[in-house]
Write an enzyme that holds these catalytic residues in place. Structure first.
Site, short mmCIF file in Angstrom:
data_model
loop_
_atom_site.label_atom_id
_atom_site.label_comp_id
_atom_site.label_asym_id
_atom_site.label_seq_id
_atom_site.Cartn_x
_atom_site.Cartn_y
_atom_site.Cartn_z
N ASP A 1 0.83 -1.21 0.00
CA ASP A 1 0.00 0.00 0.00
C ASP A 1 0.86 1.26 0.00
O ASP A 1 2.05 1.22 0.28
CB ASP A 1 -0.95 0.01 1.21
N GLU B 1 0.19 -1.13 5.70
CA GLU B 1 1.28 -0.65 6.57
C GLU B 1 1.11 0.81 6.90
O GLU B 1 1.34 1.26 8.02
CB GLU B 1 2.64 -0.87 5.88
ZN LIG Z 1 6.82 2.24 3.95
#
Ligand SMILES: [Zn+2]
Length: 401
Positions: free
Chosen positions: A79, A172
């Site tokens: 992401d 993340e």
């Molecule tokens: Zn990163």
């Protein structure tokens, strides 16, 4: 030459929109994050490597190696950050950068005066944005580095290597990346997140993190008849904040200095709330900071006996450096690889967290490595192709038998 193939891979990945979403409660937070994971799965299959995308959107796979050697793990996240859009990324390549101003578009340009690290890349090829989006080198550079290493070992069966366990994680950037990480399923003895900036930094220390919530209940009375009775909860909240050490703030600290950061305030006359995050690389000093919150709360309660002051403090994550003291092999192995290729790594303490910290406390010691990319989370993000290629060589060396 497969140098180009490696860069092509990176350029392909950044053009896929995989922005995560902190307002969504689904897992992964955005289905489109898996657009990249599915492409990776297909490319892995073309290399002859089986992988699985599980119910949490984590892609797990393994390239067998010398089975008497420790399996080494590699991870990066698919992401991209939320600060600016990741849709419609049009990467531009600056060949043989001359050290001058880079015009991203009519509106935006970047120069070494504003971004001093650019001065370190004169003569490199750089990948920059079109000025309208982020680049997504955080962390697609990491993804591309890992894919390059896997492709290399598939193409060179004569070069012996450790078994390589890899996983690509979603979410993340919204802090949920490692929530569903399963160290057993991963299967690595130790691992590396490839999710950093400059190529020669090995991150082995994070903050210890805690948070504090202060809730003040005031005494609300019509202002016309308030004398001697009214206690304004918002004013009490300001007084509380003023009692905390003045110098322990993010804007006044660097390196190993910890801080308290007031991230949210809300209040009326009747009640007020303060939310702080508390950070320090040292656990002892973090405890001292927590004490200072308790002392401030006590002092404020004494000063305003008719108000009610409620303080709650909680722990969030711990400095992963603790894990490497017990299990130094992941760090040692990386240092050896850097030195074998003629580079000297440095170990700056991260002033934040990393997924590797959670992996480490879940039983898989995981330092973080760089990707050769800079200015993450914005339109000025860029990749040094030279450093990106160095990191491919470093990671190849780490897993080499
Ligand atoms: Zn990163």
């Amino acid at each position: 030459m497969n140098m180009d193939e490696n860069l092509q891979r990176f350029l392909r990945y950044v053009q896929i929109d995989t922005q995560s979403d902190d307002t969504s409660m689904s897992v992964p937070s955005q289905a489109k994050e898996l657009d990249l994971s599915r492409l990776l799965q297909k490319e892995l299959l073309e290399l002859g490597i089986q992988s699985e995308i599980n119910e949490f959107g984590i892609l797990y796979g393994r390239l067998d190696g010398e089975e008497d050697l420790d399996p080494i793990g590699l991870n990066s996240h698919v992401d991209t950050a939320l600060e600016i859009t990741g849709a419609g990324v049009k990467p531009q390549i600056i060949h043989n950068y001359d050290g001058g101003v880079i015009h991203l578009n009519e509106k935006y340009s970047m120069s070494p005066a504003d971004f001093p690290t650019l001065g370190d890349h004169v003569g490199d090829d750089l990948v920059v944005t079109s000025g309208d989006t982020l680049l997504g080198a955080d962390d697609k550079a990491g993804v591309a580095i890992i894919m390059a290493v896997l492709a290399y070992y598939v193409a060179h069966p004569e070069v012996k290597h450790h078994p390589i366990c890899f996983c690509f994680t979603p979410d993340e950037e919204i802090g949920r990346g490692p929530d569903h990480f399963d160290a057993k399923r991963f299967g690595a003895k130790y691992a590396y997140t490839v999710d950093g900036g400059i190529y020669n930094e090995i991150a082995i220390e994070t903050f210890n993190a805690a948070h504090a919530d202060v809730v003040i209940e005031g005494v609300s009375i019509h202002p016309g008849e308030a004398k001697g009775k009214l206690v304004n909860a918002s004013s009490v909240a300001f007084a509380f904040d003023a009692l905390l050490p003045k110098h322990k703030k993010p804007e006044l600290t660097s390196g190993r200095e910890g801080f308290n950061h007031l991230v949210q305030v809300s209040g009326t006359v009747d009640s007020a709330k303060l939310h702080y995050i508390i950070r320090n690389h040292s656990r002892e000093e973090l405890e001292i900071q927590k004490k200072e919150f308790e002392e401030a709360a006590k002092a404020i309660q004494e000063q305003y006996p008719t108000a009610k002051v409620h303080l709650t403090i909680g722990d969030d994550y711990r400095n992963m450096g603790e894990v490497f003291k017990e299990h130094p092999e992941a760090v040692d192995k990386a240092v050896e690889a850097f030195r074998a290729l003629g580079y000297e790594p440095v170990f700056p303490p991260i002033r934040g967290g990393t997924d590797g910290a959670t992996f480490s406390f879940k039983g898989c010691p995981t330092p973080n490595l760089g990707t050769g990319s800079y200015n993450h989370h914005g339109r000025f993000e860029y990749l040094s192709v030279k450093e990106f290629n160095i990191m491919i060589e470093i990671v190849k060396q780490i897993v080499k038998a």
